[in-house]
Motif scaffolding. Structure first.
Motif, PDB file in Angstrom:
ATOM      1  N   ASP A   8       0.839  -1.189   0.000  1.00  0.00           N
ATOM      2  CA  ASP A   8       0.000   0.000   0.000  1.00  0.00           C
ATOM      3  C   ASP A   8       0.884   1.253   0.000  1.00  0.00           C
ATOM      4  O   ASP A   8       2.050   1.195   0.406  1.00  0.00           O
ATOM      5  CB  ASP A   8      -0.908  -0.016   1.230  1.00  0.00           C
ATOM      6  CG  ASP A   8      -1.914   1.115   1.228  1.00  0.00           C
ATOM      7  OD1 ASP A   8      -2.502   1.391   0.168  1.00  0.00           O
ATOM      8  OD2 ASP A   8      -2.109   1.725   2.295  1.00  0.00           O
ATOM      9  N   THR A  54      -0.241  -0.458  -4.315  1.00  0.00           N
ATOM     10  CA  THR A  54      -1.689  -0.338  -4.368  1.00  0.00           C
ATOM     11  C   THR A  54      -2.112   0.924  -3.631  1.00  0.00           C
ATOM     12  O   THR A  54      -1.481   1.328  -2.660  1.00  0.00           O
ATOM     13  CB  THR A  54      -2.378  -1.558  -3.717  1.00  0.00           C
ATOM     14  OG1 THR A  54      -2.007  -1.625  -2.340  1.00  0.00           O
ATOM     15  CG2 THR A  54      -1.994  -2.836  -4.424  1.00  0.00           C
ATOM     16  N   THR A  55      -3.169   1.546  -4.124  1.00  0.00           N
ATOM     17  CA  THR A  55      -3.672   2.757  -3.489  1.00  0.00           C
ATOM     18  C   THR A  55      -5.130   2.995  -3.845  1.00  0.00           C
ATOM     19  O   THR A  55      -5.579   2.635  -4.940  1.00  0.00           O
ATOM     20  CB  THR A  55      -2.822   3.989  -3.883  1.00  0.00           C
ATOM     21  OG1 THR A  55      -3.314   5.136  -3.190  1.00  0.00           O
ATOM     22  CG2 THR A  55      -2.832   4.246  -5.372  1.00  0.00           C
TER      23      THR A  55
END
Length: 118
Positions: A8, A54-55
């Motif tokens: 993340d 990932t975001t």
């Protein structure tokens, strides 16, 4: 063997404070990098791991986000955006010998990845 690391962005690589990403984006200012984020992602890269960031940030902020990650020296192969801020589940199979092929590491927000050993 090449491993794939899904990581993340906000609260994991970059500091997520009282100011929201939307406010940072509006003000054209970058979030602070958490300690050793760049060094750790570079270490993983040198080991040959594939790094997928990932975001929940919307796809419309890709250019800003890519520049922000580059500004902090964060290395990655894929930037997966717009995935939502809710829970994330990784579903994977075991190999033919029953070996587990997926793991999850949950961190407290803003503690960073410095102590993660992969």
């Amino acid at each position: 063997m090449v491993d794939t690391i899904l990581c993340d962005v906000d609260g994991t690589l970059l500091f997520q404070g009282e100011k929201s990403f939307t406010e940072h984006y509006r003000d054209k200012e970058y979030s602070a990098s958490l300690p050793l984020s760049a060094e750790k992602t570079f270490e993983w890269h040198v080991k040959g791991h594939k790094i997928v960031l990932t975001t929940a940030r919307p796809e419309s902020t890709r250019d800003f986000t890519e520049k922000e990650l580059a500004h902090h020296g964060i290395v990655y192969d894929v930037l997966l955006m717009g995935i939502g801020a809710g829970c994330r589940y990784l579903i994977n199979d075991r190999d033919e010998k029953g070996k587990t092929k997926a793991y999850c590491i949950n961190l407290n927000r803003n503690t960073g990845i410095a102590d993660i050993d992969i």
